[in-house]
Design a protein around this motif. Structure first.
Motif, mmCIF file in Angstrom:
data_model
loop_
_atom_site.group_PDB
_atom_site.id
_atom_site.type_symbol
_atom_site.label_atom_id
_atom_site.label_comp_id
_atom_site.label_asym_id
_atom_site.label_seq_id
_atom_site.Cartn_x
_atom_site.Cartn_y
_atom_site.Cartn_z
ATOM 1 N N SER A 54 0.839 -1.190 0.000
ATOM 2 C CA SER A 54 0.000 0.000 0.000
ATOM 3 C C SER A 54 0.881 1.249 0.000
ATOM 4 O O SER A 54 1.839 1.332 0.767
ATOM 5 N N SER A 59 -1.984 1.129 -7.620
ATOM 6 C CA SER A 59 -3.373 1.435 -7.986
ATOM 7 C C SER A 59 -3.478 2.770 -8.702
ATOM 8 O O SER A 59 -4.287 2.930 -9.626
ATOM 9 N N GLN A 108 -11.226 -3.673 -6.297
ATOM 10 C CA GLN A 108 -11.028 -4.538 -5.139
ATOM 11 C C GLN A 108 -12.335 -4.874 -4.433
ATOM 12 O O GLN A 108 -12.572 -6.018 -4.071
ATOM 13 N N GLU A 109 -13.187 -3.882 -4.227
ATOM 14 C CA GLU A 109 -14.402 -4.086 -3.431
ATOM 15 C C GLU A 109 -15.627 -3.983 -4.335
ATOM 16 O O GLU A 109 -16.043 -2.884 -4.701
ATOM 17 N N GLN A 172 -17.941 -10.559 -6.969
ATOM 18 C CA GLN A 172 -16.725 -10.359 -7.755
ATOM 19 C C GLN A 172 -16.859 -11.022 -9.121
ATOM 20 O O GLN A 172 -16.357 -10.503 -10.130
ATOM 21 N N ASP A 190 -7.562 -4.805 -10.206
ATOM 22 C CA ASP A 190 -6.914 -4.104 -9.094
ATOM 23 C C ASP A 190 -7.272 -4.771 -7.770
ATOM 24 O O ASP A 190 -8.351 -4.558 -7.226
ATOM 25 N N GLU A 191 -6.380 -5.602 -7.265
ATOM 26 C CA GLU A 191 -6.580 -6.333 -5.995
ATOM 27 C C GLU A 191 -7.938 -7.045 -5.971
ATOM 28 O O GLU A 191 -8.705 -6.910 -5.014
ATOM 29 N N PRO A 192 -8.272 -7.837 -7.018
ATOM 30 C CA PRO A 192 -9.633 -8.401 -7.087
ATOM 31 C C PRO A 192 -9.900 -9.517 -6.087
ATOM 32 O O PRO A 192 -11.039 -9.922 -5.914
ATOM 33 N N THR A 193 -8.868 -10.049 -5.429
ATOM 34 C CA THR A 193 -9.083 -11.177 -4.517
ATOM 35 C C THR A 193 -8.667 -10.885 -3.083
ATOM 36 O O THR A 193 -8.773 -11.758 -2.221
ATOM 37 N N THR A 194 -8.230 -9.647 -2.803
ATOM 38 C CA THR A 194 -7.664 -9.335 -1.481
ATOM 39 C C THR A 194 -8.657 -9.572 -0.346
ATOM 40 O O THR A 194 -8.301 -10.088 0.708
ATOM 41 N N GLN A 201 -11.011 -17.012 -3.414
ATOM 42 C CA GLN A 201 -9.874 -16.442 -4.144
ATOM 43 C C GLN A 201 -9.372 -17.436 -5.185
ATOM 44 O O GLN A 201 -9.097 -17.072 -6.330
ATOM 45 N N THR A 223 -1.572 -6.337 -7.295
ATOM 46 C CA THR A 223 -1.730 -7.045 -6.022
ATOM 47 C C THR A 223 -0.525 -6.800 -5.126
ATOM 48 O O THR A 223 0.499 -6.286 -5.574
#
Length: 612
Positions: A54, A59, A108-109, A172, A190-194, A201, A223
């Protein structure tokens, strides 16, 4: 199952070529660069991962490519060539035609990306209706085909569902269907499974691999999880503090990473099954991001007082939630969230509760502290049953059992300094004067690796890892015997996660704390636990010593959880895990449903498995 290699000859022109991309934000009247001189390319049917923690700028890089940053507050220079056309030079009305049709993005969310007022079918159809000449009926049929393609069961019947009616994994999948609706040349993930459970996942990663094979789509995957990078990426770009510090094939990055920060990222990745030689919890080896030098893997000293009375005894804990439907709110069923859960926790011990979202592990943690009222059972602390105490006595006993939540920012009052937040429970329970509280705060901040002068700052002035340390300090203010840590490191970057876990282990050793560690991250659970309890549909299906459960998982669900953990080995990149696509079964039962009697078999010393 092994996938055929995608053909991407070196002579093929890239789908995306990023040249000297620099992004700056306007801060206090001055332009501050947050991404500097990024250059990379993505070839047809290739997956390129941008990896970093981060704040590294990964991103912002993706948002710059899509031109989704606010133009008044940002400035993007360089070139972003999509099939030779510079996206940064296009007028906005032309760029709108590119988004979705040529380049699509998965965020991501999904819940913040989907409109809660529209059905998922309407939201996918909207892209088709805006960018093509399809009729409404044709768009509906194509949407159902897309939902079926991303493995949503009973796709036709889910068209009219709203986002809140779907699980996180299914939402998702909807985002992926939306992104693929117009067959884009490039998919940015962009961080699709975090935020997803490990099995979900695995399903999403398998799905992206499969769709890429079928459609030949290029993927830019963002990621911080090196295990995910190893499974999905052909090439990898490593970012650190806004700069590209290393780039190469994923295999080369993993085997021969040159930059210290790359080695630091790789050194902090927990590998499932690597700790079988250790009997007790094991600290993460600290890796210096400047030098890349890793410390030794060290075992935590034995703090478990096995001869003593358990500090926490849970027996036959039950929690069910009523479901009311219809105009008059008629009771139609119950969610069996926690069913006859029993376990003991010793002083100085870590017992991990693991399982997917919806299995009941967080409800168990909250029920122990009566943040939600259990229906039946007993929770014994210091020889007293928490569930039978009046409110006043319960407040006193809460000093012995404290909780650390998943989101530290939501746990802290943004209007209070962190010093005031840590001192508040100490003063509320009348454990000392304001002057003594100030000394306690300074001592606790030092204990958790911060400095005493930070007490005057506000939560927004700290990073995510620092905020979680502050929450740990606040939990320690009352000198508890038991700490319930509910997904307390799941949202943290890998190196920050390592630091926080090491801190918890050190505090356990020095203070004799007992931890109930609630998590879905199996690799971290293996590192921190003395014992492990696996939950499924509200029940503990397997419980035992960490080495026994991980070395010889006896329940099918435990084996499924372990099989879904990403393996940080690039040689597995073309292998799909073949993770079961079934969602967690519903814990909803009829009003009169009676749970059948349950029995356990001891498969090894202290290792029990639920009989099916």
């Amino acid at each position: 199952m092994t996938l055929p290699q995608t053909v991407s000859p070196t002579t093929t022109a890239p789908v995306l070529a990023v040249e000297n991309l620099t992004t700056s934000f306007l801060v206090d009247g001055q332009w501050k660069s947050v991404v500097r001189d990024m250059s990379f390319s993505v070839k047809p049917a290739e997956t390129v991962a941008i990896v970093g923690e981060s704040g590294s700028g990964k991103s912002v890089t993706s948002l710059s490519i899509m031109r989704l940053l606010p133009p008044a507050m940002s400035r993007v220079t360089g070139r972003v060539l999509l099939d030779g056309r510079d996206l940064l030079a296009l007028p906005e009305n032309e760029m709108r035609k590119v988004r979705g049709a040529d380049v699509a993005m998965i965020f991501q969310e999904p819940m913040t990306s989907l409109n809660p007022l529209f059905t998922i079918g309407d939201q996918i159809s909207e892209a088709l209706l805006c960018h093509t000449h399809m009729s409404v009926a044709e768009a509906r049929l194509e949407t159902i085909r897309l939902l079926d393609k991303v493995r949503i069961p009973s796709a036709a019947s889910r068209f009219d569902d709203y986002p809140h009616q779907l699980s996180g994994g299914m939402r998702q999948r909807v985002m992926i269907a939306m992104a693929l609706a117009l067959k884009p040349k490039l998919l940015i993930a962009d961080e699709p499974t975090t935020a997803l459970d490990v099995t979900i996942q695995g399903q999403i990663l398998d799905l992206i691999k499969l769709l890429q094979e079928e459609e030949g789509t290029s993927v830019l995957f963002i990621t911080h999880d090196m295990g995910v990078v190893a499974e999905i990426a052909d090439r990898t770009v490593v970012m650190y503090r806004g700069e590209q510090v290393e780039m190469g094939t994923t295999k080369d990055i993993f085997r021969h990473g040159q930059h210290p920060y790359t080695r630091a990222l790789l050194g902090a990745v927990p590998v499932l099954g690597s700790l079988r030689a250790f009997e007790r919890p094991v600290r993460f080896p600290f890796v210096d991001p400047v030098t890349g030098v890793a410390g030794e893997t060290t075992e935590v000293g034995d703090t478990v007082q096995s001869h003593a009375v358990p500090v926490l005894q849970v027996k036959d804990l039950v929690k069910r939630f009523d479901i009311h439907t219809g105009l008059f709110g008629r009771l139609t069923g119950r969610v069996h969230a926690v069913e006859n859960v029993s376990f003991d926790l010793m002083a100085g011990e870590t017992l991990s509760l693991v399982g997917e979202s919806g299995c009941g592990k967080s409800t168990t943690g909250r029920a122990l502290l009566r943040l939600i009222e259990p229906d039946s059972g007993s929770v014994m602390v210091e020889g007293r049953d928490i569930l039978s105490l009046p409110k006043h006595d319960m407040r006193i006993l809460r000093k012995s059992v404290q909780m650390i939540f998943q989101d530290p920012f939501a746990s802290l009052n943004p209007r209070m300094t962190v010093g005031a937040a840590i001192a508040e429970p100490y003063l509320e329970h009348k454990m000392g004067t304001a002057a003594q509280a100030k000394e306690v705060v300074a001592d606790l901040l030092t204990k958790v690796g911060l400095t005493a002068d930070m007490a005057k700052r506000y939560p927004h002035e700290f990073s995510g890892g620092q905020r979680q340390r502050i929450c740990i300090a606040r939990a320690l203010a009352l000198a508890p015997k038991v700490i319930v840590a509910d997904e307390s490191v799941s949202a943290l970057d890998v190196s920050v996660k390592a630091q926080v876990v090491n801190l918890m282990l050190d505090l356990q050793q020095s203070l004799g704390l007992a931890f109930l560690f609630i998590s879905h991250d199996m690799a971290v659970v293996e590192r921190v636990s003395h014992r492990v309890a696996v939950m499924y549909l509200g029940e503990i299906v397997e419980i035992g010593p960490r080495a026994s459960v991980f070395g010889n998982p006896a329940h099918p669900y435990t084996r499924k959880l372990m099989a879904a953990v990403p393996v940080p080995d690039p040689d597995r990149r073309r292998i799909r895990a073949s993770v079961d696509n079934d969602e967690l079964k519903s814990p909803i039962r009829s009003i009169n449903h009676m749970m059948p009697p349950r029995t356990y078999t001891e498969v090894a010393q202290g290792h029990f498995v639920l009989n099916s």
